[in-house]
Design a protein around this motif. Structure first.
Motif, short mmCIF file in Angstrom:
data_model
loop_
_atom_site.label_atom_id
_atom_site.label_comp_id
_atom_site.label_asym_id
_atom_site.label_seq_id
_atom_site.Cartn_x
_atom_site.Cartn_y
_atom_site.Cartn_z
N GLY A 31 0.35 -1.45 -0.09
CA GLY A 31 0.29 -0.27 0.47
C GLY A 31 1.08 1.60 -0.21
O GLY A 31 1.86 1.35 0.41
N TYR A 65 -5.73 1.75 -7.86
CA TYR A 65 -6.35 1.33 -6.76
C TYR A 65 -7.64 1.40 -7.17
O TYR A 65 -8.05 2.91 -7.50
N VAL A 67 -11.09 2.48 -5.78
CA VAL A 67 -11.16 3.17 -4.16
C VAL A 67 -12.64 3.17 -3.88
O VAL A 67 -13.03 4.03 -2.94
N THR A 303 -9.62 1.77 1.63
CA THR A 303 -8.50 2.88 1.06
C THR A 303 -9.59 3.96 2.29
O THR A 303 -10.09 3.75 2.44
N CYS A 318 -4.40 4.10 0.19
CA CYS A 318 -4.35 2.99 -0.56
C CYS A 318 -3.70 2.00 -0.87
O CYS A 318 -2.41 1.37 -0.53
#
Length: 347
Positions: A31, A65, A67, A303, A318
């Motif tokens: 992450g 990502y 989200v 997230t 993230c």
């Protein structure tokens, strides 16, 4: 004039250590945490790998990502704010922003404000799959369902309202929701933010494996209901990067400090509208903490985005935590607790 406040010396170190531990124990493959103030360049803390499918690719500012529910504050919420300058009002019933919704339709009486504050009383389960093979427009189907509570009666997190609001925005502004959002993001300089699906690559974080032995969701929206809508919805479906989240946060905080349009919208949205639990309130879309001085929102995939206009600070988390687990609220709690503490602490 807002003066930015520096981070507490150990706050970022604690966040890095927590992210490293979560990567090591398999909570997340890896992450990135973006952090900064509106008048400084963003910094990034990264750990782990994007995912095993991506080889030894390391996550960074440009990793993409899914989200999830951050879509609510990255797309729907700012589009409501910009629409307010064109006759769109918070207390307008949803049926007046669409066509063909009968006056007696239960959901048609719900207002934009009630959707944003999660006090709409619409059904709590989203379940758009129940409408397969129905010929009626989706807005008609959602509005036609019985309410589970009187509008405005109390807080209950409901995705259906944001789906309905996305449909209303598109109808009111005569453009698809993804087109409206893309114009907004391009204006803000968020060049890597888009509704899915997105092409697979080593810089796109995969999420969940739905079937044993099958491929993971990779570039496809994790949210089933967003996927049923072709990836474009008011509640989920957006893909973005840590760098673009930093850009978004910086723009909101800069505008807030300068009393710009989106900054005024943020300030208005940070007025408590409904209590979630003691110490936490719902503003317009955002969760409010620290007596209304901090606004934040989470996404189910792993997230989070935190804003502190009074100090000019922001944090964006993230991860693709659903890669391993679905019980993210518990597993991500230590990192999210540290993030909230970091952004509320005075130096």
């Amino acid at each position: 004039m807002t003066l930015t406040v520096p981070w507490k010396p150990n706050a970022l170190a604690d966040l890095r250590e927590c992210l490293d531990l979560m990567t090591a124990d398999g909570t997340v493959p890896g992450g990135v945490i973006a952090h900064g103030t509106f008048d400084t360049e963003p910094g990034y803390l990264a750990s782990g790998v994007v995912a095993p499918e991506c080889g030894d690719a390391r996550p960074g500012p440009g990793t993409v990502y899914d989200v999830a529910s951050l879509t609510k504050v990255l797309a729907t919420w700012p589009l409501v704010g910009t629409s307010l300058m064109d006759g769109f009002t918070l207390d307008t019933p949803i049926r007046e922003l669409l066509t063909g919704i009968p006056t007696e339709a239960p959901g048609g009486q719900v207002t934009v404000r009630q959707v944003l504050t999660h006090t709409s009383g619409l059904r709590a389960d989203t379940r758009l799959d129940q409408y397969r093979h129905r010929a009626e427009p989706l807005a008609d189907l959602i509005c036609g369902e019985p309410l589970i509570a009187d509008p405005g009666a109390g807080h209950r997190y409901i995705n259906r309202g944001f789906i309905l609001l996305g449909l209303a925005l598109a109808h009111y502004r005569c453009q698809r929701l993804d087109e409206l959002a893309t114009e907004l993001w391009q204006h803000l300089g968020m060049t890597s933010t888009t509704y899915g699906p997105v092409p697979r690559s080593a810089q796109v974080a995969p999420t969940e494996q739905r079937l044993s032995g099958g491929p993971r969701l990779w570039g496809m929206p994790h949210d089933d209901n967003a996927a049923l809508l072709g990836g474009v919805a008011g509640h989920a479906g957006v893909f973005t990067t840590p760098a673009d989240l930093a850009t978004f946060a910086t723009h909101l905080l800069t505008s807030h400090a300068a009393d710009g349009p989106l900054g005024r919208w943020l300030a208005y949205s940070m007025r408590p509208q409904a209590e979630i639990e003691p110490g936490l309130d719902r503003g317009l879309a955002w969760i409010l903490a620290d007596e209304g001085r901090v606004a934040y929102h989470h996404g189910f995939t792993g997230t989070s985005l935190y804003l502190a206009p009074a100090t000019g600070r922001y944090l964006a988390i993230c991860t693709n935590a659903v890669y391993h687990h679905q019980d993210n609220r518990t597993r991500l709690a230590p990192l999210r607790t540290l993030a909230l503490k970091a952004i509320t602490d005075e130096p």
